[in-house]
Design a protein around this motif. Structure first.
Motif, PDB file in Angstrom:
ATOM      1  N   GLN A 217      19.017  -7.441  -1.931  1.00 47.38           N
ATOM      2  CA  GLN A 217      18.358  -6.531  -2.850  1.00 47.38           C
ATOM      3  C   GLN A 217      16.903  -6.967  -3.049  1.00 47.38           C
ATOM      4  O   GLN A 217      16.573  -8.119  -2.869  1.00 47.38           O
ATOM      5  N   SER A 286      19.112 -17.007 -15.901  1.00 43.22           N
ATOM      6  CA  SER A 286      19.654 -16.814 -14.551  1.00 43.22           C
ATOM      7  C   SER A 286      18.520 -16.730 -13.538  1.00 43.22           C
ATOM      8  O   SER A 286      17.358 -16.516 -13.888  1.00 43.22           O
ATOM      9  N   GLU A 288      18.137 -14.367 -11.278  1.00 44.38           N
ATOM     10  CA  GLU A 288      17.626 -12.992 -11.175  1.00 44.38           C
ATOM     11  C   GLU A 288      16.627 -12.679 -12.280  1.00 44.38           C
ATOM     12  O   GLU A 288      15.585 -12.083 -12.040  1.00 44.38           O
ATOM     13  N   GLU A 289      16.973 -13.089 -13.513  1.00 49.42           N
ATOM     14  CA  GLU A 289      16.060 -12.804 -14.620  1.00 49.42           C
ATOM     15  C   GLU A 289      14.740 -13.547 -14.408  1.00 49.42           C
ATOM     16  O   GLU A 289      13.659 -13.011 -14.650  1.00 49.42           O
ATOM     17  N   GLN A 336      27.088 -22.956 -12.234  1.00 49.54           N
ATOM     18  CA  GLN A 336      26.153 -21.899 -12.597  1.00 49.54           C
ATOM     19  C   GLN A 336      25.589 -22.050 -14.017  1.00 49.54           C
ATOM     20  O   GLN A 336      24.386 -21.910 -14.230  1.00 49.54           O
ATOM     21  N   ASN A 340      21.614 -22.679 -15.003  1.00 53.16           N
ATOM     22  CA  ASN A 340      20.819 -21.825 -15.883  1.00 53.16           C
ATOM     23  C   ASN A 340      20.071 -22.654 -16.931  1.00 53.16           C
ATOM     24  O   ASN A 340      18.935 -22.341 -17.284  1.00 53.16           O
TER      25      ASN A 340
END
Lengths: 362, 174
Positions: A217, A286, A288-289, A336, A340
């Motif tokens: 993506q 995260s 992505e953020e 994970q 973060n």
């Protein structure tokens, strides 16, 4: 030089310099080649793959001994690397996701400055790629063809007079070349013009992919534009086709940025400042953020809305906050949730520096 | 705004392209991560696309019987059948381009709009590498001979392989 040494640097293509580097992150040329006397990977037995890897390893060594390949280049047996190291090489764009995840003997040769890497036993026996910072396709092509010549002195490529270089997938046959540029187009995304741009690119046979290539993506408004056709045109023509469209895209993006500044400067400034604020204060965040917010910050710097941060720093943060990078840099395996927290700590440490407004109590 | 897949608040707003049309997705972090994580299929998304393209071209002018017969054809060098190629979208060896030439022609045409290479030419074998292709076939035949315990045949094949390889070394001046 070792793989761990790479972790603390950020490589040539993230240098953040070169022509148009506010929008063009990097230029890349990739060549697909196969040895003439072995089946393609899909029909190769484990023994074939091991033999191909052994032969090519030997050739690389003799190139090094002859002083033609950089003595300090790394030869990594990808199949023997731990998961986190393979993921690290993917994040660094030195190998593809497919190469990291597939089976059997496979390797990569990595240039210490990360200007080139050569994947062995990816979809094709050889994938030669050259990366430059900013818009520099001609330079990248010149280096790629030189590397290709050098390797060809050592092996016989699968080639056919009519169809050119023969590849495992008919979509690469002919020149075997994939010419791509990675662009940062946040304003076109905000003004919702990006889909229109994609449609027109598809019409002229150019492909658009996310940051990590096929099937990924478009995270953080980074897009890779590349040729789809590889047969019936010369490498220079194919590179020119991509190179010709880049100034147009840069112009669109600049217009969209001007439009935002003129029509909604407060909203834009607010968006950039909030992004910067979250990155400087978050306690857990995260990947992505982070990408999403760094994208806004990056545009903010280019528009003069953020003064005390440099583009190379943002480029570095984009890569260093990826999962495998965080683990390599901190030296421990993290799940994970811990990643973060580590990512937020890393960002606070690098974005606050000496400046006020540091609310960290760590 | 609520996540479209569960009840948590949506913090990710993703624009996805479905058949070239943008569609908006509003997801919470967890759902967004599983959405953004590449699935097995996504990582290999070129293959079904290519297989579909192929099937399209084959549907024209091929009866079911003809297609079934075509699917059974196997390359004498690497042994891949046309059906296997259609399924995985990857060819098995350089000779497939010769052996399946007629079948690949419309596919190459629809991908590249051209079927004649005009770019770089390798210095070593500018006219192709037929002898090297022989090696792929002979090595496979030798393996088959060994596994069916035809050792005499295997050793004959081995001698042929050595002969060709020696020829290469001579040509390279080694």
């Amino acid at each position: 030089m070792t793989l761990d040494d790479l972790a603390s640097t950020s490589g040539e293509w993230l240098r953040g310099s070169g022509p148009e580097s506010d929008i063009v992150i990097s230029s890349r040329i990739r060549l697909a080649r196969n040895l003439a006397d072995f089946p393609f990977i899909s029909r190769a037995t484990d023994a074939d793959r091991a033999e191909i890897e052994r032969i090519l390893h030997g050739r690389v060594e003799s190139l090094r001994t002859a002083g033609k390949a950089p003595a300090e280049s790394l030869y990594l047996k990808v199949s023997e690397l731990p998961e986190v190291d393979r993921q690290f090489l993917v994040e660094r764009q030195l190998i593809s996701r497919e190469h990291a995840q597939s089976e059997g003997a496979r390797a990569v040769v990595v240039d210490p400055s990360e200007r080139f890497s050569v994947m062995i036993n990816e979809e094709d026996h050889l994938r030669i790629q050259v990366m430059h910072s900013g818009l520099a396709l001609n330079e990248a092509w010149e280096q790629a063809t030189k590397l290709d010549d050098m390797i060809e002195e050592q092996v016989t490529y699968a080639y056919n007079e009519r169809l050119g270089y023969l590849t495992a997938c008919p979509t690469n046959t002919g020149t075997g070349v994939r010419v791509s540029v990675m662009l940062h187009l946040p304003a076109l995304a905000i003004t919702r013009q990006i889909e229109k741009v994609f449609k027109s690119l598809h019409k002229i046979n150019l492909a658009v992919r996310g940051l990590y290539g096929e099937g990924s993506q478009a995270t953080g408004d980074f897009y890779q534009i590349s040729n789809q056709v590889t047969l019936g045109q010369t490498e220079e023509e194919l590179a020119k086709k991509v190179a010709d469209v880049v100034p147009v895209l840069i112009d669109y993006e600049r217009q969209a940025r001007s439009f935002l500044i003129e029509n909604s400067q407060e909203t834009l400034h607010d968006r950039v400042s909030r992004a910067f604020g979250i990155l400087r204060t978050a306690q857990t965040i995260s990947s992505e953020e982070t990408m999403h917010l760094l994208s806004s910050v990056r545009m903010g710097i280019n528009l003069g809305l953020i003064g005390d941060l440099a583009i190379p720093t943002v480029n570095k943060l984009l890569i260093h906050t990826q999962p495998a990078h965080l683990q390599k840099l901190s030296g421990v395996e993290l799940d994970q949730a811990d990643r973060n927290i580590e990512r937020a700590t890393y960002l606070r440490r690098h974005l606050n520096g000496e400046s006020k407004g540091n609310v960290s109590h760590n | 705004m609520k996540c479209q897949k569960c009840d948590r608040p949506a913090t990710f707003h993703i624009t996805d392209l479905v058949d070239g049309e943008p569609s908006e997705l509003h997801l919470c972090e967890e759902c967004a991560q599983s959405f953004l994580a590449p699935s097995q299929e996504e990582a290999q998304d070129v293959m079904p696309a290519m297989a579909g393209l192929l099937a399209q071209h084959l549907a024209v002018g091929e009866t079911a019987d003809e297609l079934a017969r075509l699917d059974q054809r196997a390359c004498p060098v690497c042994g891949i059948t046309f059906l296997q190629f259609r399924k995985q979208g990857r060819l098995g060896c350089p000779h497939d381009y010769v052996f399946f030439e007629k079948e690949l022609e419309p596919l190459l045409m629809s991908i590249h709009d051209q079927t004649q290479h005009v770019g770089k030419v390798p210095k070593r074998c500018p006219h192709g590498a037929d002898q090297q292709t022989q090696l792929i076939r002979l090595r496979r035949e030798m393996k088959e001979a060994v596994s069916s315990e035809e050792y005499e045949r295997a050793s004959e094949i081995r001698d042929k392989i050595r002969e060709i390889e020696a020829g290469f070394r001579e040509a390279k001046g080694e």
